[in-house]
Write a protein that holds these residues in place. Structure first.
Motif, PDB file in Angstrom:
ATOM      1  N   GLY A 175       0.646  -1.030  -0.320  1.00 12.80           N
ATOM      2  CA  GLY A 175      -0.076  -0.031  -0.143  1.00 12.80           C
ATOM      3  C   GLY A 175       0.969   1.463  -0.366  1.00 12.80           C
ATOM      4  O   GLY A 175      -0.122   2.208   0.072  1.00 12.80           O
ATOM      5  N   GLU A 235       2.097   3.131  -2.164  1.00 14.45           N
ATOM      6  CA  GLU A 235       1.235   4.081  -3.381  1.00 14.45           C
ATOM      7  C   GLU A 235       0.940   4.872  -3.110  1.00 14.45           C
ATOM      8  O   GLU A 235       0.141   5.841  -3.612  1.00 14.45           O
ATOM      9  N   LYS A 236       0.214   4.809  -2.079  1.00 13.66           N
ATOM     10  CA  LYS A 236      -1.530   5.639  -1.670  1.00 13.66           C
ATOM     11  C   LYS A 236      -0.121   7.256  -0.665  1.00 13.66           C
ATOM     12  O   LYS A 236      -0.984   8.089  -1.509  1.00 13.66           O
ATOM     13  N   THR A 237       0.814   7.013  -0.432  1.00 18.46           N
ATOM     14  CA  THR A 237       1.491   7.827   0.095  1.00 18.46           C
ATOM     15  C   THR A 237       3.036   8.399  -0.808  1.00 18.46           C
ATOM     16  O   THR A 237       3.108   9.687  -0.596  1.00 18.46           O
ATOM     17  N   ILE A 277       1.699  10.276  -5.877  1.00 21.89           N
ATOM     18  CA  ILE A 277       0.409  10.984  -5.497  1.00 21.89           C
ATOM     19  C   ILE A 277      -0.155  11.892  -7.042  1.00 21.89           C
ATOM     20  O   ILE A 277       0.508  11.913  -7.666  1.00 21.89           O
ATOM     21  N   ASN A 284      -8.511  15.709   6.538  1.00 26.59           N
ATOM     22  CA  ASN A 284      -8.682  14.606   7.645  1.00 26.59           C
ATOM     23  C   ASN A 284      -8.204  14.326   8.734  1.00 26.59           C
ATOM     24  O   ASN A 284      -8.456  13.487   9.891  1.00 26.59           O
ATOM     25  N   LYS A 304       0.061   2.977  10.459  1.00 30.02           N
ATOM     26  CA  LYS A 304       0.268   2.296   9.155  1.00 30.02           C
ATOM     27  C   LYS A 304       0.018   0.872   9.334  1.00 30.02           C
ATOM     28  O   LYS A 304       1.249   0.319   8.119  1.00 30.02           O
ATOM     29  N   GLU A 361      -1.655  -2.075   8.154  1.00 33.36           N
ATOM     30  CA  GLU A 361      -2.316  -2.982   7.680  1.00 33.36           C
ATOM     31  C   GLU A 361      -1.929  -4.538   8.027  1.00 33.36           C
ATOM     32  O   GLU A 361      -2.921  -5.485   7.746  1.00 33.36           O
ATOM     33  N   PRO A 390      -5.087   7.587   6.798  1.00 32.29           N
ATOM     34  CA  PRO A 390      -3.472   7.520   6.807  1.00 32.29           C
ATOM     35  C   PRO A 390      -2.540   8.522   7.540  1.00 32.29           C
ATOM     36  O   PRO A 390      -2.920   9.352   6.788  1.00 32.29           O
ATOM     37  N   ASP A 399      -0.442  11.043   8.004  1.00 32.60           N
ATOM     38  CA  ASP A 399       0.299  12.048   7.084  1.00 32.60           C
ATOM     39  C   ASP A 399       1.893  12.933   7.429  1.00 32.60           C
ATOM     40  O   ASP A 399       2.572  13.946   6.249  1.00 32.60           O
TER      41      ASP A 399
END
Length: 263
Positions: A27, A29-31, A34, A164, A185, A187, A198, A200
């Protein structure tokens, strides 16, 4: 230098198999992938870690360059600073820019030397003017992203993060000790309960994992460390790193103050 080279390699030749696993399976790639581009992380756990460490390299080698006498070593340090700046920018970590700014500011305050103070103030003011009052280099997405750190209220990404964090605050009101260490983080641990938003930044991650109690303790410890270390630098370390002359029984001789301290 190795970390900088690895970041350069990721940017120009792509990610290897294990790095792709981190991005697309765990995961990351979420942060890291972008809207503004890819945030490179080199050999570090994430781009934020990479950027902050490169910012620290800028501070350490920048101060060392100011004091070192050997010409070739000075050139080498300047080269390290240049690749560290490059690495900090491609990490896309805007918070990392606070590291050299704060480092230069502390150096200026603690140096107790007029020349050092003048140089420190000049570098700091030039740095701030470049990012806050000019648009030089805005065509480069990395410079543009770093510059947005100085005008966060005009940055869409910052505004989303603020929204958020307000949502996170409602959830954290019921968890003064947080969700648990490692679960910011987490998961991959498949916990029973996980923060849906998530973190930041590192401080937000500390807050999520350990709650307001842990965050308060974390900040208190660091404030004590900053104050204690500053007191040591200001009042305990007396080595000026320059030869001084001493007179013993009418015979003059020269000795380095660091040698004197060691004895």
């Amino acid at each position: 230098l190795y970390a900088s080279f690895k970041g350069y390699w990721q940017k120009n030749y792509g990610f290897n198999e294990r790095e792709q696993y981190f991005l697309f399976v765990e995961g990351g790639e979420k942060t890291h992938i972008i809207w503004s581009g890819i945030r490179y992380f080199s050999v570090f756990t994430d781009a934020a870690n990479y950027g902050v460490h490169m910012g620290m390299a800028i501070v350490v080698f920048g101060i060392s360059t100011f004091y070192i006498k050997q010409r070739w070593l000075k050139i080498y340090f300047v080269f390290v600073i240049a690749v560290a700046v490059y690495s900090m920018f491609i990490s896309g970590t805007r918070a990392a820019i606070a590291v050299p700014v704060t480092g230069i500011a502390f150096f200026t305050i603690l140096s107790r030397n007029m020349k050092s103070t003048i140089v420190g103030l000049f570098v700091l003011i030039s740095f701030l003017i470049f990012f806050m009052f000019t648009t030089i280099g805005d065509s480069n997405r990395y410079i543009h992203r770093m510059r947005s750190a100085f005008t966060p209220t005009n940055d869409a990404s910052y505004q989303v993060r603020q929204i958020n964090q307000q949502k996170m605050k409602l959830l954290m009101n019921e968890k003064p000790f947080g969700y648990g260490i490692g679960l910011g983080k987490g998961e991959r641990f498949h916990p029973k309960e996980l923060m849906p938003f998530p973190p930041d930044s590192w401080l937000v991650n500390v807050w999520v994992e350990s709650g307001v109690v842990g965050l308060s303790l974390y900040i208190l410890i660091h404030c004590i460390l900053f104050a204690w270390c500053s007191w040591i630098i200001m009042f305990k370390i007396m080595n000026k790193s320059s030869p001084k002359k001493y007179r013993v029984k009418n015979n003059s001789f020269s000795i380095k103050s660091c040698d004197l301290c060691n004895r």
